[in-house]
Each structure stands twice: as C-alpha cells, then as structure tokens.
Design a protein around this motif. Structure first.
Motif, short mmCIF file in Angstrom:
data_model
loop_
_atom_site.label_atom_id
_atom_site.label_comp_id
_atom_site.label_asym_id
_atom_site.label_seq_id
_atom_site.Cartn_x
_atom_site.Cartn_y
_atom_site.Cartn_z
N THR A 22 -11.65 22.46 -10.87
CA THR A 22 -12.48 21.57 -11.67
C THR A 22 -11.71 20.30 -12.03
O THR A 22 -10.48 20.25 -11.89
CB THR A 22 -12.93 22.26 -12.96
OG1 THR A 22 -11.77 22.50 -13.78
CG2 THR A 22 -13.66 23.57 -12.68
N THR A 23 -12.44 19.33 -12.55
CA THR A 23 -11.78 18.12 -13.04
C THR A 23 -10.86 18.46 -14.21
O THR A 23 -9.81 17.84 -14.37
CB THR A 23 -12.80 17.04 -13.46
OG1 THR A 23 -13.69 17.58 -14.43
CG2 THR A 23 -13.58 16.52 -12.28
N GLY A 27 -6.99 17.66 -14.11
CA GLY A 27 -6.48 16.82 -15.18
C GLY A 27 -5.31 17.45 -15.90
O GLY A 27 -4.31 16.80 -16.19
N GLU A 28 -5.42 18.75 -16.19
CA GLU A 28 -4.31 19.46 -16.85
C GLU A 28 -3.07 19.47 -15.98
O GLU A 28 -1.95 19.27 -16.47
CB GLU A 28 -4.74 20.89 -17.19
CG GLU A 28 -5.73 20.95 -18.33
CD GLU A 28 -6.28 22.35 -18.57
OE1 GLU A 28 -6.03 23.28 -17.76
OE2 GLU A 28 -6.99 22.53 -19.59
N ALA A 29 -3.25 19.67 -14.68
CA ALA A 29 -2.10 19.69 -13.76
C ALA A 29 -1.42 18.33 -13.66
O ALA A 29 -0.20 18.25 -13.48
CB ALA A 29 -2.55 20.15 -12.38
N LEU A 30 -2.21 17.27 -13.80
CA LEU A 30 -1.67 15.91 -13.65
C LEU A 30 -1.34 15.24 -14.98
O LEU A 30 -0.77 14.16 -15.00
CB LEU A 30 -2.67 15.03 -12.88
CG LEU A 30 -3.00 15.47 -11.46
CD1 LEU A 30 -4.09 14.59 -10.89
CD2 LEU A 30 -1.76 15.44 -10.58
N GLY A 31 -1.75 15.85 -16.08
CA GLY A 31 -1.49 15.26 -17.39
C GLY A 31 -2.42 14.13 -17.75
O GLY A 31 -2.03 13.20 -18.47
N TYR A 58 0.56 17.03 -5.44
CA TYR A 58 -0.21 18.20 -5.86
C TYR A 58 -0.99 18.80 -4.69
O TYR A 58 -1.04 20.01 -4.51
CB TYR A 58 -1.15 17.81 -6.99
CG TYR A 58 -1.99 18.95 -7.50
CD1 TYR A 58 -1.50 19.83 -8.45
CD2 TYR A 58 -3.29 19.15 -7.03
CE1 TYR A 58 -2.27 20.89 -8.92
CE2 TYR A 58 -4.06 20.20 -7.49
CZ TYR A 58 -3.54 21.07 -8.43
OH TYR A 58 -4.30 22.12 -8.89
N PHE A 59 -1.63 17.92 -3.89
CA PHE A 59 -2.46 18.39 -2.78
C PHE A 59 -1.70 18.48 -1.46
O PHE A 59 -2.29 18.85 -0.44
CB PHE A 59 -3.68 17.48 -2.61
CG PHE A 59 -4.71 17.67 -3.69
CD1 PHE A 59 -5.47 18.83 -3.76
CD2 PHE A 59 -4.94 16.68 -4.62
CE1 PHE A 59 -6.42 19.01 -4.75
CE2 PHE A 59 -5.91 16.84 -5.61
CZ PHE A 59 -6.65 18.01 -5.68
N HIS A 60 -0.43 18.10 -1.45
CA HIS A 60 0.40 18.15 -0.23
C HIS A 60 -0.19 17.28 0.88
O HIS A 60 -0.34 17.73 2.03
CB HIS A 60 0.60 19.58 0.25
CG HIS A 60 1.15 20.50 -0.80
ND1 HIS A 60 2.45 20.42 -1.24
CD2 HIS A 60 0.56 21.48 -1.52
CE1 HIS A 60 2.64 21.33 -2.17
NE2 HIS A 60 1.51 21.98 -2.38
N VAL A 61 -0.55 16.05 0.51
CA VAL A 61 -1.06 15.08 1.48
C VAL A 61 -0.28 13.78 1.30
O VAL A 61 0.28 13.53 0.24
CB VAL A 61 -2.58 14.81 1.29
CG1 VAL A 61 -3.40 16.07 1.52
CG2 VAL A 61 -2.88 14.21 -0.07
#
Length: 72
Positions: A22-23, A27-31, A58-61
């Motif tokens: 989810t967003t 958002g929590e993962a990215l701060g 985060y997405f390995h791209v």
C-alpha cells in the motif's frame, strides 16, 4: 536531462502494485507520508533526487527506470 513526472508516477504505482504494498507501507519504508506517495503517483509533485534513489534501492531497479530514461 528531461524528467517526466508522469512516467515516474506510472512506474512507481506499477512497482508498488507488483509488490502488493500500500501507499502507507511504502511511505513508512521510505520515511514519507502516504499522501506524498499518492502525489508522486498522480504527478502532482516531483520527488527529490534522494527519494528517487531510495525508491530505486527499495524496488531493486535503476533510478533511470523510474524517471523514464532506462527500461528494465
């Protein structure tokens, strides 16, 4: 270099959907807030360079994929 915020938004949403998060979770993962994620996805605001690199990691791209200068 040209940055197409619409391409970024579409690709971010696709990556998020593929991962099934989810967003709020992203958002929590990215701060950042879920509203920020939504605004990025809808092309309402531009992410910072730092945010682009955090998302890419985060997405390995590649960051270039997110901004539309590279393909996967």
């Amino acid at each position: 270099m040209y940055f197409d915020v619409r391409v970024f938004g579409v690709r971010l949403k696709e990556l998020r959907d593929e991962k099934g998060i989810t967003t709020i979770q992203l958002g929590e993962a990215l701060g950042v807030t879920c509203a920020t994620i939504s605004r990025w996805e809808n092309g309402l605001i531009n992410p910072t360079v730092d945010s682009i690199f955090r998302i890419a990691k985060y997405f390995h791209v590649p960051a270039g994929y997110l901004i539309g200068t590279e393909e996967l």
